[in-house]
Design an enzyme around this catalytic site. Structure first.
Site, short mmCIF file in Angstrom:
data_model
loop_
_atom_site.label_atom_id
_atom_site.label_comp_id
_atom_site.label_asym_id
_atom_site.label_seq_id
_atom_site.Cartn_x
_atom_site.Cartn_y
_atom_site.Cartn_z
N CYS A 295 36.54 99.80 165.84
CA CYS A 295 36.97 99.56 164.45
C CYS A 295 38.31 100.22 164.16
O CYS A 295 39.10 99.73 163.37
CB CYS A 295 35.91 100.09 163.48
SG CYS A 295 35.54 101.84 163.71
N GLU B 289 41.51 91.42 162.20
CA GLU B 289 40.99 92.31 163.23
C GLU B 289 40.71 91.46 164.46
O GLU B 289 40.03 90.44 164.36
CB GLU B 289 39.69 92.95 162.72
CG GLU B 289 39.06 93.90 163.70
CD GLU B 289 37.73 94.48 163.20
OE1 GLU B 289 36.86 93.70 162.76
OE2 GLU B 289 37.57 95.70 163.28
N LYS C 71 17.76 99.62 163.48
CA LYS C 71 17.89 98.32 164.14
C LYS C 71 19.23 98.27 164.88
O LYS C 71 20.28 98.00 164.30
CB LYS C 71 17.84 97.18 163.11
CG LYS C 71 17.74 95.83 163.79
CD LYS C 71 18.37 94.71 163.00
CE LYS C 71 19.85 94.65 163.09
NZ LYS C 71 20.42 94.44 164.43
N GLU D 196 30.20 100.86 156.64
CA GLU D 196 31.33 101.27 157.49
C GLU D 196 31.74 100.03 158.28
O GLU D 196 31.03 99.61 159.19
CB GLU D 196 30.89 102.40 158.43
CG GLU D 196 30.37 103.62 157.70
CD GLU D 196 31.40 104.29 156.81
OE1 GLU D 196 32.61 104.15 157.08
OE2 GLU D 196 31.01 104.92 155.82
P1 NAD Z 1 28.21 92.54 163.11
O1 NAD Z 1 28.37 92.78 161.65
O2 NAD Z 1 28.10 91.14 163.58
O3 NAD Z 1 26.91 93.30 163.67
C1 NAD Z 1 26.69 94.68 163.45
C2 NAD Z 1 25.20 94.92 163.22
O4 NAD Z 1 24.81 94.26 162.02
C3 NAD Z 1 24.32 94.34 164.30
O5 NAD Z 1 23.21 95.20 164.48
C4 NAD Z 1 23.87 93.00 163.71
O6 NAD Z 1 22.65 92.53 164.26
C5 NAD Z 1 23.74 93.38 162.25
N1 NAD Z 1 23.91 92.27 161.32
C6 NAD Z 1 24.75 91.22 161.40
N2 NAD Z 1 24.64 90.43 160.31
C7 NAD Z 1 23.71 91.01 159.51
C8 NAD Z 1 23.13 90.67 158.25
N3 NAD Z 1 23.48 89.57 157.59
N4 NAD Z 1 22.21 91.52 157.72
C9 NAD Z 1 21.84 92.64 158.37
N5 NAD Z 1 22.33 92.99 159.59
C10 NAD Z 1 23.25 92.19 160.15
O7 NAD Z 1 29.41 93.29 163.81
P2 NAD Z 1 29.96 93.10 165.29
O8 NAD Z 1 30.98 92.04 165.26
O9 NAD Z 1 28.89 92.99 166.27
O10 NAD Z 1 30.64 94.55 165.44
C11 NAD Z 1 31.97 94.76 165.35
C12 NAD Z 1 32.41 95.01 163.92
O11 NAD Z 1 31.93 96.30 163.51
C13 NAD Z 1 33.92 95.09 163.82
O12 NAD Z 1 34.34 94.45 162.65
C14 NAD Z 1 34.18 96.59 163.76
O13 NAD Z 1 35.40 96.94 163.16
C15 NAD Z 1 33.01 97.07 162.98
N6 NAD Z 1 32.79 98.50 163.20
C16 NAD Z 1 33.03 99.39 162.19
C17 NAD Z 1 32.91 100.76 162.41
C18 NAD Z 1 33.19 101.77 161.33
O14 NAD Z 1 32.77 102.91 161.45
N7 NAD Z 1 33.90 101.41 160.28
C19 NAD Z 1 32.52 101.21 163.67
C20 NAD Z 1 32.30 100.27 164.67
C21 NAD Z 1 32.41 98.92 164.44
#
Ligand code: NAD
Length: 487
Positions: free
Chosen positions: A288, A382, A179, A254
């Site tokens: 991230c 962040e 997804k 992650e």
């Molecule tokens: P987000 O958590 O809002 O969304 C990420 C994904 O999770 C999306 O596909 C979203 O639809 C899904 N999602 C959101 N809430 C969910 C839930 N309750 N249940 C299941 N799926 C859900 O993140 P974002 O703000 O769009 O992305 C940026 C974040 O991701 C930042 O905090 C960044 O640091 C982190 N990130 C971490 C890494 C890593 O490898 N550690 C890499 C890239 C981004």
């Protein structure tokens, strides 16, 4: 080279679930964040679509796991070839859909192919060990796939952060329901479905269903799914972890980061400023591992701030399709509002604005804040925007304390000409990735990547970690013949 590999006539309005298919939840428009233009329409999945995909993935898993490893590896390598062959065409989609500048989109293509090729080697790696005997039995332990792996990925490096889970999961005999973020379903999903489709992956083995949080949660609770590989925010990860705990699934989390770059007073100021600029501003700070905190020793802090501000004010911001900019748009209006609120909070609490601090629509200027301190949101949180936050320290002990102040624990960098000092400081930092004489944005297929604390649950992705994560041990004991027990 034809430029029709991702011809939208194939997939417009569809998700990839045992072939290109309409979803029950309808479609979503994909928007270019630079100008708000519609660039495509894809199938949008809800819980019902996830349930169907998970069931079909479960049905396909046994025969995929039984496919000889060399054949699995061949399909993965073919997918990597296709990604590279069609890289120029595919990178254009990444630029338009995610607001990447072109070089960053090409990094996604190159690293995406490397991740897939690395995963292909796992398919043929030996996967077991003989165990010492306790009686006449022969005992061995082997690594077996979990079954169906659910992958949930974010918008910022959509291609790489999806394939780094999908490819090892497939290589090791799992089937996958993926997804991607609904804002980047093409870079994070359709491209991947197309390369695996053309590479000859049997239908049903990989499902790509763009969807929102409800679809992600459906994946976490589905009885056919054995493991979730989640990359995203700590807030989303916490919810995913909770659901996976309740439903007894393995979960890989992650998450976010607030990554410190420590600059000691013997550094070359220009090199230090260049590292800080790259770490803080690349992809508009939406990474991230972005350098979220620049800790400069007092003796160099003013000069460093000056040079960094000069660099920031020379970085052009605008539509990356023009190939004339260093920074593209922020992914959404809501995210721009969030960045501005953090910058304003820092200024109200006494930080000094040396560059940027404003935006034109979604185009946020490279920003430098000096005098950032604990208690300011810019120090604590962040930001996920192009904001370089400079704080100062006097002693090495103080640098360690400030770097470890955060609840996150993803990456850190230390730059100095004194290797002894660097190693001593580095040894005390609470992070999953430590880079000596480099900024914090580093990644690749051969290193186990992940974070501590609020940055993850101790899982790792890449390199030697992939077999640990995407398979589990099975103990097999063999007697030559069954023998009787006392009753
Ligand atoms: P987000 O958590 O809002 O969304 C990420 C994904 O999770 C999306 O596909 C979203 O639809 C899904 N999602 C959101 N809430 C969910 C839930 N309750 N249940 C299941 N799926 C859900 O993140 P974002 O703000 O769009 O992305 C940026 C974040 O991701 C930042 O905090 C960044 O640091 C982190 N990130 C971490 C890494 C890593 O490898 N550690 C890499 C890239 C981004």
């Amino acid at each position: 080279m034809n430029h029709d590999f991702l011809n939208s006539a194939l997939w417009s309005g569809f998700a990839y679930a045992s072939g290109w298919r309409q979803t029950k939840a309808g479609t979503i428009q994909v928007i270019d964040p630079s100008n708000g233009a519609d660039i495509a329409s894809v199938g949008f999945g809800g819980p019902e679509d996830i349930a169907r995909a998970a069931k079909e993935a479960k049905a396909a898993q046994k025969s995929w796991a039984a496919t000889v490893p060399a054949e699995r590896a061949k399909i993965l390598n073919r997918a990597a070839d296709l990604l590279e062959e069609h890289g120029a065409e595919l990178a254009d989609w990444i630029v338009r859909e995610s607001g990447s500048i072109h070089p960053k989109a090409m990094i996604e293509i190159e690293h995406g192919a490397l991740f897939i090729r690395h995963a292909a080697t796992l398919a043929t790696a030996s996967s077991g060990t003989f165990l010492p005997g306790m009686d006449e039995r022969t005992n061995y332990a082997r690594r077996v796939p979990h079954g169906v792996v659910g992958v949930i990925s974010p918008f910022n490096f959509p291609l790489v952060l999806s394939v780094r889970s999908i490819a090892p999961a497939l290589a090791l005999g799992n089937t996958v329901v993926h997804k991607p973020d609904p804002r980047t379903p093409i870079s994070g999903g359709i491209i991947i479905a197309r390369i695996f489709e053309e590479a000859g992956l049997p239908q049903g083995v990989l499902h790509v269903i763009p969807g929102g949080a409800d679809a992600g949660e459906a994946l976490c609770t589905d009885p056919h799914v054995a493991m979730i590989s989640f990359t995203g925010s700590s807030r989303g990860g916490s919810k995913v972890g909770e659901l996976c705990g309740k439903h007894l699934k393995k979960v890989q989390l992650e998450l976010g980061g607030k990554n410190a770059l420590i600059l000691l007073d013997d550094v070359d100021i220009d090199i230090a400023a260049s590292n800080a600029a790259w770490g803080a501003f690349m992809h508009q700070g939406q990474i991230c591992m972005a350098t979220g905190l620049i800790l400069a020793q007092s003796g160099i802090a003013d000069a460093l701030a000056d040079r960094l501000a000069t660099r920031a004010s020379h970085l052009p911001v605008g539509d990356p399709s023009s190939n004339q900019v260093a920074l593209g748009p922020i992914i959404s209006d809501a995210q721009v509002v969030s960045i501005q609120a953090i910058v304003d909070d820092a200024l109200e609490k006494g930080a000094k604005l040396l560059a940027g601090g404003t935006h034109d629509g979604r185009f946020y200027k490279a920003t430098v804040l000096a005098g950032v301190k604990p208690g300011m949101r810019a120090f604590e949180e962040e930001i996920f925007g192009p904001v370089a936050c400079i704080a100062t320290f006097d002693t090495d002990e103080e640098a360690v304390e400030l770097a470890n102040h955060s609840d996150y624990g993803l990456a850190a960098g230390v730059i100095t000409n004194n290797m002894g000092r660097a190693m001593k400081i580095g040894d005390q930092l609470n992070v999953g990735q430590l880079h000596i004489n480099d900024q914090t944005v580093n990644g690749g297929p051969y290193a186990p990547f992940g974070g501590r604390g609020k940055s993850g649950n101790g899982s790792r992705m890449g390199g030697p970690a992939d077999i640990e994560e995407f398979t589990q041990w099975q103990w097999v004991s063999v007697k030559q013949a069954a023998t009787p027990y006392p009753f």
